[in-house]
Design a protein around this motif. Structure first.
Motif, PDB file in Angstrom:
ATOM      1  N   GLY A 175      58.476  26.802   7.679  1.00  0.00           N
ATOM      2  CA  GLY A 175      58.729  25.377   7.521  1.00  0.00           C
ATOM      3  C   GLY A 175      58.870  24.712   8.878  1.00  0.00           C
ATOM      4  O   GLY A 175      58.390  25.220   9.896  1.00  0.00           O
ATOM      5  N   ARG A 176      59.558  23.601   8.905  1.00  0.00           N
ATOM      6  CA  ARG A 176      59.599  22.758  10.101  1.00  0.00           C
ATOM      7  C   ARG A 176      60.327  23.348  11.287  1.00  0.00           C
ATOM      8  O   ARG A 176      60.039  22.990  12.429  1.00  0.00           O
ATOM      9  N   SER A 177      61.284  24.210  11.058  1.00  0.00           N
ATOM     10  CA  SER A 177      61.998  24.811  12.184  1.00  0.00           C
ATOM     11  C   SER A 177      61.185  25.949  12.794  1.00  0.00           C
ATOM     12  O   SER A 177      60.911  25.965  13.990  1.00  0.00           O
ATOM     13  N   TRP A 178      60.795  26.882  11.954  1.00  0.00           N
ATOM     14  CA  TRP A 178      60.178  28.101  12.488  1.00  0.00           C
ATOM     15  C   TRP A 178      58.766  27.885  12.971  1.00  0.00           C
ATOM     16  O   TRP A 178      58.271  28.647  13.800  1.00  0.00           O
ATOM     17  N   VAL A 179      58.104  26.839  12.499  1.00  0.00           N
ATOM     18  CA  VAL A 179      56.755  26.594  13.024  1.00  0.00           C
ATOM     19  C   VAL A 179      56.828  26.241  14.509  1.00  0.00           C
ATOM     20  O   VAL A 179      56.004  26.680  15.310  1.00  0.00           O
ATOM     21  N   ASP A 180      57.852  25.471  14.896  1.00  0.00           N
ATOM     22  CA  ASP A 180      58.020  25.136  16.323  1.00  0.00           C
ATOM     23  C   ASP A 180      58.262  26.406  17.142  1.00  0.00           C
ATOM     24  O   ASP A 180      57.734  26.564  18.244  1.00  0.00           O
TER      25      ASP A 180
END
Ligand SMILES: [Zn+2]
Length: 285
Positions: A175-180
């Motif tokens: 999701g949005r955290s781990w993609v970064d």
């Protein structure tokens, strides 16, 4: 939002705590939290919990034996939490979505923070989980990482890396955290076209998926028997706008959207360019 590492540790802790617990009563105070009609939630009453596992970002609570085996598939959306409490929720607790009360006095709660009601659970026969549309449409699990060749196939579609890696139908769990974190680890721009990665970049991305496993290992050490509301996420770049990059010291940049933020190291990921918010939000659509 709980992503693969957070859901994995929650499922492990709940699996250990709930095995053989017997369901005493059930309640679905959330207006739209229960997506299924048959079997009714009450079918769980009297059943023994046999395990809790994870598929993608979704926990699955299984109960019953032999021919009577049910599974509650849960989607926590952006603000849901699935946690075990040793007391019963107050009926006035507006965060409650689905409550499963156990004979031991414990209570498994699907709660949701914020005002929106988006988290849901779906009760079904245990052998129907794999065919459920939310499960059947998932891409390969991001952890353990798929082989390099499978990853190449995943990347062989249109779009930028950032949204593609968050697309559960392409690869499940990110999701949005781990993609970064994954893109920072791989030193790749969020806006690189997925289909344009060369062999070396695919290898780097493949290796970078290892951050998910390391996060799970970190949680195994840092999280006790019960999973807290706020997870001790070992983030290097996400939510670190303005801080020095831990690898090269460059100031971490961020692109803000209505409901999310993308963080990256301009030096290592975008060829030294700090990308303008407005232009990028249009590009990402
Ligand atoms: Zn850097």
């Amino acid at each position: 939002m709980p992503e693969l590492p957070e859901v994995e540790i929650a499922a492990r802790r709940l699996d250990a705590a709930l095995k053989s617990a017997r369901v005493e009563s059930v309640l679905a105070p959330g207006m739209v939290a229960l997506k299924s009609v048959t079997p009714p939630l009450e079918a769980l009453i009297g059943m023994e919990v046999t395990g809790v596992r994870r598929v993608g970002k979704m926990p699955v609570v299984e109960a019953g034996i032999d021919r009577e085996r049910l599974a509650l598939l849960i989607h926590m959306m952006s603000a849901g939490r699935l946690q075990l409490f040793n007391s019963r929720a107050s009926l006035r607790d507006r965060r409650s979505r689905i409550l499963i009360r156990l004979e031991s006095g414990d209570e498994l709660r699907l709660r949701e923070f914020g005002t929106k009601q988006r988290a849901w659970g779906k009760l079904m026969q245990a052998d129907e989980v794999a065919d459920d549309e939310m499960v059947a449409t998932l891409g390969p699990e991001a952890w353990p990482a798929p082989g390099v060749q499978v990853l190449e196939e995943i990347l062989d579609r249109s779009g930028h890396l950032h949204p593609l890696l968050r697309d559960q139908r392409a690869i499940a769990g990110i999701g949005r955290s781990w993609v970064d974190e994954i893109l920072w680890e791989a030193r790749l721009s969020p806006f690189k076209k997925a289909s344009e990665l060369d062999g070396d970049e695919v290898e780097r991305l493949h290796d970078a998926l290892g951050v998910l496993g390391r996060a799970i290992d970190h949680y195994e050490e840092a999280v006790g028997e019960t999973v807290p509301d706020k997870m001790p996420m070992p983030l290097q770049v996400h939510r670190r706008e303005g801080e020095p990059c831990r690898r090269c010291g460059t100031t971490i940049a961020a692109i803000h959207y209505a409901e999310r933020i993308t963080c990256y190291c301009p030096e290592e990921q975008t060829g030294g360019r700090v990308l303008a918010d407005r232009r990028l939000s249009r590009l990402l659509k």
